[in-house]
Design an enzyme around this catalytic site. Structure first.
Site, PDB file in Angstrom:
ATOM      1  N   THR A   1      26.343  37.899  15.371  1.00 56.75           N
ATOM      2  CA  THR A   1      26.730  37.547  14.011  1.00 56.75           C
ATOM      3  C   THR A   1      28.043  38.208  13.591  1.00 56.75           C
ATOM      4  O   THR A   1      28.236  39.414  13.791  1.00 56.75           O
ATOM      5  CB  THR A   1      25.623  37.961  13.023  1.00 56.75           C
ATOM      6  OG1 THR A   1      24.400  37.355  13.448  1.00 56.75           O
ATOM      7  CG2 THR A   1      25.943  37.509  11.614  1.00 56.75           C
TER       8      THR A   1
ATOM      9  N   LYS B   1      27.970  33.537  15.592  1.00 55.38           N
ATOM     10  CA  LYS B   1      27.467  32.933  14.354  1.00 55.38           C
ATOM     11  C   LYS B   1      28.228  33.544  13.190  1.00 55.38           C
ATOM     12  O   LYS B   1      28.149  34.748  12.948  1.00 55.38           O
ATOM     13  CB  LYS B   1      25.981  33.201  14.217  1.00 55.38           C
ATOM     14  CG  LYS B   1      25.406  32.777  12.879  1.00 55.38           C
ATOM     15  CD  LYS B   1      23.927  32.579  12.982  1.00 55.38           C
ATOM     16  CE  LYS B   1      23.283  32.499  11.619  1.00 55.38           C
ATOM     17  NZ  LYS B   1      21.889  32.044  11.715  1.00 55.38           N
TER      18      LYS B   1
ATOM     19  N   LYS C   1      28.936  34.047   9.339  1.00 55.17           N
ATOM     20  CA  LYS C   1      28.344  33.963   8.014  1.00 55.17           C
ATOM     21  C   LYS C   1      29.457  33.693   6.996  1.00 55.17           C
ATOM     22  O   LYS C   1      30.531  34.323   7.059  1.00 55.17           O
ATOM     23  CB  LYS C   1      27.648  35.284   7.670  1.00 55.17           C
ATOM     24  CG  LYS C   1      26.403  35.565   8.499  1.00 55.17           C
ATOM     25  CD  LYS C   1      25.246  34.675   8.078  1.00 55.17           C
ATOM     26  CE  LYS C   1      23.920  35.155   8.663  1.00 55.17           C
ATOM     27  NZ  LYS C   1      22.790  34.272   8.225  1.00 55.17           N
TER      28      LYS C   1
ATOM     29  N   ASP D   1      26.994  29.682   9.286  1.00 58.82           N
ATOM     30  CA  ASP D   1      25.822  29.713   8.399  1.00 58.82           C
ATOM     31  C   ASP D   1      26.267  30.057   6.986  1.00 58.82           C
ATOM     32  O   ASP D   1      26.768  31.151   6.736  1.00 58.82           O
ATOM     33  CB  ASP D   1      24.812  30.752   8.900  1.00 58.82           C
ATOM     34  CG  ASP D   1      23.501  30.705   8.133  1.00 58.82           C
ATOM     35  OD1 ASP D   1      23.365  29.851   7.233  1.00 58.82           O
ATOM     36  OD2 ASP D   1      22.608  31.511   8.446  1.00 58.82           O
TER      37      ASP D   1
ATOM     38  N   GLU E   1      24.975  25.542   9.562  1.00 56.33           N
ATOM     39  CA  GLU E   1      23.609  25.835   9.141  1.00 56.33           C
ATOM     40  C   GLU E   1      23.525  25.943   7.621  1.00 56.33           C
ATOM     41  O   GLU E   1      24.313  26.660   6.995  1.00 56.33           O
ATOM     42  CB  GLU E   1      23.194  27.153   9.802  1.00 56.33           C
ATOM     43  CG  GLU E   1      21.724  27.448   9.762  1.00 56.33           C
ATOM     44  CD  GLU E   1      21.426  28.800  10.437  1.00 56.33           C
ATOM     45  OE1 GLU E   1      22.127  29.164  11.409  1.00 56.33           O
ATOM     46  OE2 GLU E   1      20.510  29.476   9.977  1.00 56.33           O
TER      47      GLU E   1
ATOM     48  N   ASP F   1      17.749  25.638   7.801  1.00 57.95           N
ATOM     49  CA  ASP F   1      17.098  26.943   7.940  1.00 57.95           C
ATOM     50  C   ASP F   1      16.187  27.168   6.725  1.00 57.95           C
ATOM     51  O   ASP F   1      14.974  26.969   6.815  1.00 57.95           O
ATOM     52  CB  ASP F   1      18.142  28.063   8.080  1.00 57.95           C
ATOM     53  CG  ASP F   1      17.492  29.431   8.261  1.00 57.95           C
ATOM     54  OD1 ASP F   1      16.256  29.511   8.366  1.00 57.95           O
ATOM     55  OD2 ASP F   1      18.218  30.453   8.297  1.00 57.95           O
TER      56      ASP F   1
ATOM     57  N   LYS G   1      12.115  30.130  12.787  1.00 56.70           N
ATOM     58  CA  LYS G   1      11.939  31.590  12.710  1.00 56.70           C
ATOM     59  C   LYS G   1      10.461  31.870  12.504  1.00 56.70           C
ATOM     60  O   LYS G   1       9.823  31.243  11.652  1.00 56.70           O
ATOM     61  CB  LYS G   1      12.726  32.184  11.538  1.00 56.70           C
ATOM     62  CG  LYS G   1      14.241  32.087  11.679  1.00 56.70           C
ATOM     63  CD  LYS G   1      14.926  32.630  10.435  1.00 56.70           C
ATOM     64  CE  LYS G   1      16.443  32.467  10.534  1.00 56.70           C
ATOM     65  NZ  LYS G   1      17.100  32.733   9.233  1.00 56.70           N
TER      66      LYS G   1
ATOM     67  N   CYS H   1      16.150  34.728  13.781  1.00 57.48           N
ATOM     68  CA  CYS H   1      15.341  35.906  13.478  1.00 57.48           C
ATOM     69  C   CYS H   1      15.837  36.516  12.177  1.00 57.48           C
ATOM     70  O   CYS H   1      16.889  36.160  11.669  1.00 57.48           O
ATOM     71  CB  CYS H   1      15.432  36.941  14.603  1.00 57.48           C
ATOM     72  SG  CYS H   1      17.080  37.665  14.796  1.00 57.48           S
TER      73      CYS H   1
ATOM     74  N   ASP I   1      19.476  32.747  18.350  1.00 53.90           N
ATOM     75  CA  ASP I   1      20.195  33.678  17.470  1.00 53.90           C
ATOM     76  C   ASP I   1      19.255  34.857  17.245  1.00 53.90           C
ATOM     77  O   ASP I   1      18.522  34.908  16.271  1.00 53.90           O
ATOM     78  CB  ASP I   1      20.538  32.943  16.169  1.00 53.90           C
ATOM     79  CG  ASP I   1      21.157  33.855  15.131  1.00 53.90           C
ATOM     80  OD1 ASP I   1      21.757  34.873  15.523  1.00 53.90           O
ATOM     81  OD2 ASP I   1      21.031  33.562  13.930  1.00 53.90           O
TER      82      ASP I   1
ATOM     83  N   ASP J   1      19.940  38.353  17.479  1.00 53.24           N
ATOM     84  CA  ASP J   1      20.658  39.624  17.535  1.00 53.24           C
ATOM     85  C   ASP J   1      20.157  40.647  16.514  1.00 53.24           C
ATOM     86  O   ASP J   1      20.773  41.711  16.357  1.00 53.24           O
ATOM     87  CB  ASP J   1      22.171  39.409  17.380  1.00 53.24           C
ATOM     88  CG  ASP J   1      22.582  38.945  15.980  1.00 53.24           C
ATOM     89  OD1 ASP J   1      21.698  38.457  15.238  1.00 53.24           O
ATOM     90  OD2 ASP J   1      23.769  39.052  15.634  1.00 53.24           O
TER      91      ASP J   1
HETATM   92 MG    MG Z   1      20.374  30.903   8.457  1.00 53.97          MG
END
Ligand code: MG
Length: 321
Positions: free
Chosen positions: A124, A149, A151, A176, A202, A225, A247, A275, A297, A299
């Site tokens: 991330t 990923k 953010k 995301d 996402e 998500d 998740k 997660c 994903d 991490d």
């Molecule tokens: Mg998400």
């Protein structure tokens, strides 16, 4: 007769975790231990305020079914005893772990026919200035991460993404937004991401605004998500999303996660596995799903200053099983 233990743990992060929803400096988890005939199954969950959960509410939910668990309730019974969410996840994974020990196997061995020896995990890049994010992406790439990923919140989208892409021209990028965007301007942002060869977006919109994705032509896959919890979520995702992020804290455990994966695949969705901020205990319980997903994903534990033992072995961008 079984013995049930429920307790909370707080794990400090080595670096603040900044996403559209806010900044976190520790991972607070709830652990469940179920002991039976000298064997002990352990499960972990991360309560999430976005879904109305707190450490206290989740511990109370688990305690409320203590009598049933101590008198032998199994995973199938559990699905009716608690709703989907973090509380059921910790219990479900403890029961999986207990069953695995009875079978003389690890939980991932019991739940998956075939497992790879290594899994590529996204790393991330948290929210910061365009330069900070580009530097962070480059540092992860230099350490071996190939899937990043990113953010984002609702600001500096093109500045941040252009800087990151310039810093890691060959990385696979997924983005995301954690529900921070709006339908106005979404088309232009999607086109920008596609032009920068981003592989997936996402949860751009709040789950309550999913209807805006209906008949919205977009040049990259969009993944649900916050909008996808269990199999019950799937009907309202049709025609709006191409991917779902599974998740265990949302599905309420591995049992429903496996069922969701099977049903979503049958309906044509591509899968991602995610997660929360968590220890290796929670990631181990999700490993059985890794062979089925396009993006893993996982991490969470790499953000911790110290992990729960026995810890999984992470190199940057890779998880060794
Ligand atoms: Mg998400």
């Amino acid at each position: 007769m079984r013995n049930l233990k429920i307790y909370e743990e707080a794990w400090s992060l080595h670096t603040p975790f900044v996403i559209a929803r806010g900044t976190r400096s520790e991972a607070k988890v709830v652990v469940v231990e179920i002991e039976e005939n000298g064997l002990k199954g352990t499960g972990e969950c991360t309560p999430y305020p976005r879904y109305g959960e707190s450490i206290a509410s989740v511990m109370a939910q688990i305690a409320s079914i203590g009598a049933q668990l101590e008198s032998g309730a199994d995973r199938q019974a559990l699905q009716q005893l608690l709703p989907a969410g973090a509380a059921r996840n910790a219990v479900d994974c403890a029961l999986w772990d207990l069953d695995a020990q009875k079978a003389g196997q690890s939980l991932p061995q019991l739940a998956a026919a075939q497992l790879a020896t290594r899994v590529t995990t996204a790393q991330t890049v948290v929210i910061g200035t365009p330069d900070q994010m580009a530097n962070s992406a480059r540092a992860l790439w230099d350490k071996g991460a190939r899937l990043l990923k990113v953010k984002l919140d609702d600001h500096l989208i093109s500045e941040r993404m252009v800087a990151i892409r310039a810093a890691v021209p060959e990385a696979t990028l997924i983005v995301d937004a954690n529900e921070a965007w709006h339908s106005e301007g979404l088309a232009a942002r999607c086109q920008l991401l596609a032009d920068l060869n981003v592989a997936m977006l996402e949860q751009p919109l709040p789950a309550s605004e999913d209807a805006a994705l209906e008949n919205f032509i977009h040049p990259l896959p969009i993944c649900a998500d916050e909008s996808c919890h269990t199999r019950d979520s799937l009907p309202k995702l049709a025609g709006r999303y191409e991917m779902i992020n599974i998740k265990l804290d949302k599905t309420g455990g591995l049992t429903e996660a496996l069922a969701l994966a099977a049903e979503a695949k049958a309906q044509g969705y591509t899968l991602m596995l995610g997660c929360m901020l968590c220890t290796s205990r929670a990631i181990r319980a999700a490993l059985p799903l890794t062979p089925q997903v396009r993006f893993a994903d996982l991490d969470g534990p790499t953000w911790l200053a110290a992990d729960a033992e026995p810890a999984l072995r992470f190199a940057t961008g890779t998880l060794y099983l």
